[in-house]
Design a protein around this motif. Structure first.
Motif, PDB file in Angstrom:
ATOM      1  N   LYS A  99      -2.083 -37.384   4.521  1.00 43.91           N
ATOM      2  CA  LYS A  99      -2.881 -38.612   4.595  1.00 43.91           C
ATOM      3  C   LYS A  99      -3.320 -39.045   3.193  1.00 43.91           C
ATOM      4  N   ALA A 100      -3.622 -38.048   2.319  1.00 44.32           N
ATOM      5  CA  ALA A 100      -3.959 -38.374   0.930  1.00 44.32           C
ATOM      6  C   ALA A 100      -2.747 -38.991   0.234  1.00 44.32           C
ATOM      7  N   GLU A 101      -1.553 -38.444   0.554  1.00 45.63           N
ATOM      8  CA  GLU A 101      -0.319 -39.005  -0.007  1.00 45.63           C
ATOM      9  C   GLU A 101      -0.101 -40.423   0.484  1.00 45.63           C
ATOM     10  N   VAL A 102      -0.433 -40.647   1.755  1.00 48.98           N
ATOM     11  CA  VAL A 102      -0.332 -42.005   2.313  1.00 48.98           C
ATOM     12  C   VAL A 102      -1.260 -42.952   1.564  1.00 48.98           C
ATOM     13  N   ALA A 103      -2.490 -42.475   1.309  1.00 47.42           N
ATOM     14  CA  ALA A 103      -3.451 -43.314   0.573  1.00 47.42           C
ATOM     15  C   ALA A 103      -2.930 -43.621  -0.830  1.00 47.42           C
ATOM     16  N   LYS A 104      -2.344 -42.579  -1.493  1.00 40.38           N
ATOM     17  CA  LYS A 104      -1.774 -42.788  -2.821  1.00 40.38           C
ATOM     18  C   LYS A 104      -0.614 -43.776  -2.752  1.00 40.38           C
ATOM     19  N   LEU A 105       0.226 -43.623  -1.735  1.00 40.09           N
ATOM     20  CA  LEU A 105       1.367 -44.535  -1.560  1.00 40.09           C
ATOM     21  C   LEU A 105       0.885 -45.951  -1.331  1.00 40.09           C
ATOM     22  N   GLN A 106      -0.201 -46.077  -0.578  1.00 36.78           N
ATOM     23  CA  GLN A 106      -0.737 -47.415  -0.343  1.00 36.78           C
ATOM     24  C   GLN A 106      -1.161 -48.075  -1.664  1.00 36.78           C
ATOM     25  N   ALA A 107      -1.734 -47.242  -2.589  1.00 36.44           N
ATOM     26  CA  ALA A 107      -2.117 -47.773  -3.902  1.00 36.44           C
ATOM     27  C   ALA A 107      -0.874 -48.169  -4.704  1.00 36.44           C
ATOM     28  N   GLU A 108       0.183 -47.289  -4.633  1.00 34.06           N
ATOM     29  CA  GLU A 108       1.435 -47.602  -5.328  1.00 34.06           C
ATOM     30  C   GLU A 108       2.091 -48.826  -4.708  1.00 34.06           C
ATOM     31  N   THR A 109       2.005 -48.912  -3.402  1.00 26.96           N
ATOM     32  CA  THR A 109       2.587 -50.057  -2.701  1.00 26.96           C
ATOM     33  C   THR A 109       1.938 -51.354  -3.158  1.00 26.96           C
ATOM     34  N   LYS A 110       0.640 -51.267  -3.369  1.00 29.46           N
ATOM     35  CA  LYS A 110      -0.085 -52.455  -3.835  1.00 29.46           C
ATOM     36  C   LYS A 110       0.442 -52.921  -5.195  1.00 29.46           C
ATOM     37  N   VAL A 111       0.695 -51.924  -6.093  1.00 29.84           N
ATOM     38  CA  VAL A 111       1.235 -52.248  -7.423  1.00 29.84           C
ATOM     39  C   VAL A 111       2.635 -52.834  -7.308  1.00 29.84           C
ATOM     40  N   ILE A 112       3.482 -52.178  -6.475  1.00 28.56           N
ATOM     41  CA  ILE A 112       4.861 -52.653  -6.293  1.00 28.56           C
ATOM     42  C   ILE A 112       4.862 -54.061  -5.706  1.00 28.56           C
ATOM     43  N   LYS A 113       3.980 -54.286  -4.736  1.00 31.26           N
ATOM     44  CA  LYS A 113       3.909 -55.608  -4.118  1.00 31.26           C
ATOM     45  C   LYS A 113       3.491 -56.668  -5.137  1.00 31.26           C
ATOM     46  N   GLU A 114       2.574 -56.239  -6.018  1.00 33.37           N
ATOM     47  CA  GLU A 114       2.155 -57.187  -7.069  1.00 33.37           C
ATOM     48  C   GLU A 114       3.328 -57.506  -7.995  1.00 33.37           C
ATOM     49  N   ARG A 115       4.149 -56.480  -8.353  1.00 36.68           N
ATOM     50  CA  ARG A 115       5.318 -56.711  -9.204  1.00 36.68           C
ATOM     51  C   ARG A 115       6.311 -57.616  -8.503  1.00 36.68           C
TER      52      ARG A 115
END
Length: 428
Positions: A99-115
């Motif tokens: 679940k912590a990895e999911v939370a981290k992925l969600q943060a990375e996803t946010k960056v990727i989505k911004e790119r």
């Protein structure tokens, strides 16, 4: 006293034996023959009870083996529950980390989505520029507008660089979207697998705990059965001891009867040789009872204790009372022998408390009397007692409610639930 199933079965076997007959012995030979017959019957009963004791012992051993098996299975379940609990804790921690990895992925996803969003804006600008300048035509204009060959080469390189940059943007855009999808799929699959495994482990733990409870219930039941079997075996052992004491007492009675017959024969011969001589007779009560003891009656039997009769022989409260209860308050209320005889049992019984069994041989007929619930006994096995002699003190021991004497009379030897009504035989 509450009897176990085994005890009741044995008691029924013992109790169904025939009661020693009431025919008056006519000859001295018949008197000894009757005692020997009683001895044979007792030996048969002892043999039967010993067989039942062996069966009870076998059942106890079987129950103990079953308990050992259940304990072993319970131990296995304890280990399994412990192992499953460890796995649950491990998977719970992994779920937390995932679940912590999911939370981290969600943060990375946010960056990727911004790119991706920024590239989308850039690509839209490029597209609008192509549209406004006629697409690739603007690049041709750039090339054709060169003033020299070197200028053409420079412009061509610039156009290639721009096209390559656009291509790289598109490729990076697609790579980011693919990476995002792969990460999301991998983590979600991992999390779903862990959560399912955790649910399965918890279900398994519940099943193991339920099995353990069933084993605990089975173990408790086996322990109850073993305790019941032990109680029944102890009861049978007590009956066997009573029968053994009876057999020994009858052996002594046979010897005493032979000696009595020899003395009577010698006396008769002596009387014949001393014609006209007269002997003096003496009366000896042999009683050591206190002054509060009942007056010794004439005849073969006397009242065994002072007091009030509180319960007689017969049906009582849905059961059957196999004797007479005589109650009297106070300290040191004496209990006396109802007739001359020999004490063959004097011990403590869980049902009768302090109890004494006396074997009597009256005019060739064997009787047995039982004196139960005494506070204490004053005679031991093997003692010879006289009618009216104090043998104990009234009490409230064993399965008893209030101070009293429970008195039983048997015609012949003692047998379970074969007592006879003493009324008309013993003056009560």
């Amino acid at each position: 006293m509450k009897k176990s199933v085994i005890t009741i079965a044995v008691a029924t076997t013992v109790g169904l034996g025939t009661i020693f007959g009431g025919v008056t012995v006519k000859t001295e030979a018949e008197s000894i023959s009757g005692l020997k017959g009683e001895q044979t019957k007792i030996q048969d009963q002892r043999s039967n009870i010993k067989a039942d004791i062996n069966s009870a012992n076998d059942k106890i051993n079987t129950l103990q083996r079953q308990q050992a098996d259940v304990k072993s299975e319970k131990k296995r379940l304890d280990f399994a529950i412990d192992d499953t609990t460890d796995k649950i804790n491990d998977k719970t921690e992994k779920v937390k980390s995932t679940k912590a990895e999911v939370a981290k992925l969600q943060a990375e996803t946010k960056v990727i989505k911004e790119r991706i969003q920024k590239r989308n804006v850039l690509l839209k600008e490029r597209a609008r520029s192509y549209q406004e300048n006629g697409g690739m035509v603007s690049y041709l204009d750039v090339l054709m507008g060169s003033t020299s060959f070197n200028d053409f080469i420079d412009r061509a390189n610039a156009v290639a660089t721009i096209v390559q940059a656009d291509q790289e943007i598109l490729e990076q855009h697609e790579a980011d979207k693919k990476e995002l999808l792969e990460k999301q799929t991998r983590v979600e699959t991992n999390l779903a697998s862990l959560q399912k495994m955790l649910v399965d482990l918890k279900n398994m733990n519940q099943q193991l705990s339920a099995q353990k409870k069933e084993k605990e219930k089975l173990l408790a039941s086996l322990k109850d059965q073993e305790e019941e079997a032990h109680e029944g075996m102890l009861d049978m052992q007590e009956r066997e001891q009573i029968l053994a004491a009876q057999e020994a007492a009858i052996k002594r009675s046979i010897q005493n009867e032979r000696e009595r017959q020899a003395r009577e024969a010698a006396q008769a011969k002596s009387n014949q040789s001393k014609s006209g001589s007269s002997g003096t007779s003496s009366t000896s009560s042999g009683s050591s009872a206190s002054s509060s003891a009942p007056k010794v009656s004439s005849g073969s039997f006397t009242r065994p204790a002072p007091g009030v009769i509180t319960s007689t022989f017969g049906a009582r409260g849905g059961s059957f009372h196999y004797g007479f209860d005589i109650a009297k308050p106070g300290d040191n209320v004496p209990i006396v022998a109802a007739a001359d005889g020999e004490v063959y049992v004097s011990h403590y019984s869980s049902s009768y408390g302090n109890v004494v069994y006396i074997l009597h041989n009256i005019n060739g007929q064997t009787y047995t009397t039982v004196y139960a619930h005494m506070r204490r006994s004053l005679v031991g096995a093997g003692a010879t007692v006289k009618k009216g002699q104090q043998i104990g003190v009234m009490g409230n021991t064993g399965d008893s409610r209030g101070q009293h004497l429970h008195f039983e009379l048997y015609k012949g030897r003692w047998q379970y639930h074969a007592a006879i009504n003493p009324s008309g035989i013993v003056p009560l």
